[in-house]
Design a protein around this motif. Structure first.
Motif, PDB file in Angstrom:
ATOM      1  N   HIS A  63      52.571 -16.050 -14.439  1.00 47.98           N
ATOM      2  CA  HIS A  63      52.870 -14.684 -14.882  1.00 47.98           C
ATOM      3  C   HIS A  63      52.790 -13.671 -13.744  1.00 47.98           C
ATOM      4  N   PRO A  64      51.765 -13.690 -12.911  1.00 51.49           N
ATOM      5  CA  PRO A  64      51.779 -12.746 -11.785  1.00 51.49           C
ATOM      6  C   PRO A  64      52.978 -12.957 -10.872  1.00 51.49           C
ATOM      7  N   TYR A  65      53.358 -14.196 -10.649  1.00 51.52           N
ATOM      8  CA  TYR A  65      54.511 -14.472  -9.784  1.00 51.52           C
ATOM      9  C   TYR A  65      55.794 -13.900 -10.389  1.00 51.52           C
ATOM     10  N   LEU A  66      55.951 -14.053 -11.679  1.00 48.26           N
ATOM     11  CA  LEU A  66      57.177 -13.600 -12.325  1.00 48.26           C
ATOM     12  C   LEU A  66      57.251 -12.086 -12.485  1.00 48.26           C
ATOM     13  N   PHE A  67      56.106 -11.437 -12.720  1.00 45.09           N
ATOM     14  CA  PHE A  67      56.127 -10.024 -13.080  1.00 45.09           C
ATOM     15  C   PHE A  67      55.672  -9.074 -11.979  1.00 45.09           C
ATOM     16  N   HIS A  68      55.254  -9.565 -10.833  1.00 41.28           N
ATOM     17  CA  HIS A  68      54.717  -8.651  -9.826  1.00 41.28           C
ATOM     18  C   HIS A  68      55.790  -7.697  -9.284  1.00 41.28           C
ATOM     19  N   ILE A  69      57.016  -8.149  -9.147  1.00 40.85           N
ATOM     20  CA  ILE A  69      58.071  -7.262  -8.652  1.00 40.85           C
ATOM     21  C   ILE A  69      58.328  -6.135  -9.657  1.00 40.85           C
ATOM     22  N   LEU A  70      58.359  -6.465 -10.944  1.00 38.14           N
ATOM     23  CA  LEU A  70      58.580  -5.463 -11.976  1.00 38.14           C
ATOM     24  C   LEU A  70      57.466  -4.418 -11.970  1.00 38.14           C
ATOM     25  N   TRP A  74      57.519  -0.316 -10.949  1.00 40.87           N
ATOM     26  CA  TRP A  74      57.009   0.769 -11.784  1.00 40.87           C
ATOM     27  C   TRP A  74      55.971   1.601 -11.032  1.00 40.87           C
ATOM     28  N   VAL A  75      55.083   0.930 -10.324  1.00 38.55           N
ATOM     29  CA  VAL A  75      54.055   1.643  -9.560  1.00 38.55           C
ATOM     30  C   VAL A  75      54.707   2.523  -8.495  1.00 38.55           C
ATOM     31  N   ASN A  76      55.669   1.991  -7.768  1.00 37.13           N
ATOM     32  CA  ASN A  76      56.337   2.778  -6.729  1.00 37.13           C
ATOM     33  C   ASN A  76      57.060   3.983  -7.315  1.00 37.13           C
ATOM     34  N   ARG A  77      57.722   3.806  -8.443  1.00 35.78           N
ATOM     35  CA  ARG A  77      58.412   4.939  -9.083  1.00 35.78           C
ATOM     36  C   ARG A  77      57.414   5.991  -9.554  1.00 35.78           C
ATOM     37  N   GLY A  78      56.284   5.539 -10.074  1.00 37.33           N
ATOM     38  CA  GLY A  78      55.245   6.479 -10.489  1.00 37.33           C
ATOM     39  C   GLY A  78      54.643   7.215  -9.312  1.00 37.33           C
ATOM     40  N   LEU A  79      54.435   6.522  -8.208  1.00 39.00           N
ATOM     41  CA  LEU A  79      53.858   7.158  -7.027  1.00 39.00           C
ATOM     42  C   LEU A  79      54.815   8.159  -6.393  1.00 39.00           C
ATOM     43  N   GLU A  80      56.107   7.954  -6.538  1.00 35.37           N
ATOM     44  CA  GLU A  80      57.081   8.918  -6.015  1.00 35.37           C
ATOM     45  C   GLU A  80      57.006  10.249  -6.753  1.00 35.37           C
ATOM     46  N   LEU A  81      56.560  10.219  -8.002  1.00 32.94           N
ATOM     47  CA  LEU A  81      56.470  11.445  -8.794  1.00 32.94           C
ATOM     48  C   LEU A  81      55.196  12.233  -8.532  1.00 32.94           C
ATOM     49  N   LEU A  99      41.653   0.105  -5.722  1.00 32.71           N
ATOM     50  CA  LEU A  99      42.522   0.480  -6.837  1.00 32.71           C
ATOM     51  C   LEU A  99      43.539  -0.612  -7.174  1.00 32.71           C
ATOM     52  N   HIS A 100      43.700  -1.566  -6.297  1.00 37.43           N
ATOM     53  CA  HIS A 100      44.611  -2.679  -6.592  1.00 37.43           C
ATOM     54  C   HIS A 100      44.009  -3.645  -7.613  1.00 37.43           C
ATOM     55  N   ILE A 101      42.695  -3.646  -7.760  1.00 33.20           N
ATOM     56  CA  ILE A 101      42.051  -4.580  -8.700  1.00 33.20           C
ATOM     57  C   ILE A 101      42.517  -4.342 -10.131  1.00 33.20           C
ATOM     58  N   PRO A 102      42.530  -3.096 -10.641  1.00 36.98           N
ATOM     59  CA  PRO A 102      43.068  -2.919 -12.003  1.00 36.98           C
ATOM     60  C   PRO A 102      44.541  -3.301 -12.116  1.00 36.98           C
ATOM     61  N   LEU A 103      45.290  -3.095 -11.055  1.00 42.80           N
ATOM     62  CA  LEU A 103      46.700  -3.488 -11.076  1.00 42.80           C
ATOM     63  C   LEU A 103      46.841  -4.995 -11.212  1.00 42.80           C
ATOM     64  N   VAL A 104      46.036  -5.733 -10.484  1.00 43.78           N
ATOM     65  CA  VAL A 104      46.071  -7.201 -10.561  1.00 43.78           C
ATOM     66  C   VAL A 104      45.653  -7.667 -11.963  1.00 43.78           C
ATOM     67  N   VAL A 105      44.619  -7.054 -12.504  1.00 48.29           N
ATOM     68  CA  VAL A 105      44.178  -7.415 -13.854  1.00 48.29           C
ATOM     69  C   VAL A 105      45.284  -7.109 -14.863  1.00 48.29           C
ATOM     70  N   LEU A 106      45.948  -5.978 -14.700  1.00 53.07           N
ATOM     71  CA  LEU A 106      47.064  -5.633 -15.583  1.00 53.07           C
ATOM     72  C   LEU A 106      48.157  -6.684 -15.528  1.00 53.07           C
ATOM     73  N   ILE A 107      48.536  -7.083 -14.328  1.00 55.85           N
ATOM     74  CA  ILE A 107      49.609  -8.079 -14.183  1.00 55.85           C
ATOM     75  C   ILE A 107      49.167  -9.414 -14.783  1.00 55.85           C
ATOM     76  N   GLN A 108      47.914  -9.800 -14.554  1.00 56.66           N
ATOM     77  CA  GLN A 108      47.442 -11.122 -14.975  1.00 56.66           C
ATOM     78  C   GLN A 108      47.235 -11.217 -16.477  1.00 56.66           C
ATOM     79  N   TYR A 109      46.586 -10.231 -17.069  1.00 55.82           N
ATOM     80  CA  TYR A 109      46.142 -10.407 -18.450  1.00 55.82           C
ATOM     81  C   TYR A 109      46.905  -9.582 -19.484  1.00 55.82           C
ATOM     82  N   VAL A 110      47.542  -8.516 -19.079  1.00 52.36           N
ATOM     83  CA  VAL A 110      48.248  -7.690 -20.050  1.00 52.36           C
ATOM     84  C   VAL A 110      49.703  -8.095 -20.173  1.00 52.36           C
ATOM     85  N   LEU A 111      50.352  -8.353 -19.038  1.00 53.44           N
ATOM     86  CA  LEU A 111      51.767  -8.706 -19.111  1.00 53.44           C
ATOM     87  C   LEU A 111      51.879 -10.127 -19.438  1.00 53.44           C
TER      88      LEU A 111
END
Length: 111
Positions: A63-70, A74-81, A99-111
């Motif tokens: 799942h992290p491999y498949l969804f990390h680009i997506l 989203w993170v990059n678009r949010g940071l541009e704003l 701050l990357h730790i919550p992002l990794v947890v999001l990718i691993q367990y939520v998506l």
């Protein structure tokens, strides 16, 4: 059907005739053979054939491999704003890395 215009071989290909022309395909065969040997060595000599102490990690990586680009898109678009300040201190860099730790947890367990 292969194309011999790649990688500078076009000039060589256009300049051959006769037996050299009919055997020009052997260059590609030699290149593929040389490129395949390290991969075969990796597969048969380096990769484990049975379970190891870190084998459990493999089932958790799809799942992290498949969804990390997506997610990173989203993170990059949010940071541009957001008007984000430029980080110049060592502590600031550590905070950004943490701050990357919550992002990794999001990718691993939520998506």
């Amino acid at each position: 059907h292969g194309w011999y215009g790649c990688c500078g071989a076009e000039k060589s290909f256009l300049g051959v005739s006769g037996v050299e022309y009919s055997l020009f395909w052997t260059r590609r065969l030699a290149k593929v053979s040389c490129d395949v040997m390290p991969m075969l060595a990796l597969v048969f000599l380096v990769l484990p054939r049975s379970a190891t102490s870190v084998s459990w990690i493999g089932s958790e990586t799809l799942h992290p491999y498949l969804f990390h680009i997506l997610v990173l898109t989203w993170v990059n678009r949010g940071l541009e704003l957001l008007p984000i300040p430029k980080v110049t201190s060592e502590l600031g860099h550590v905070v950004v890395l943490l701050l990357h730790i919550p992002l990794v947890v999001l990718i691993q367990y939520v998506l």
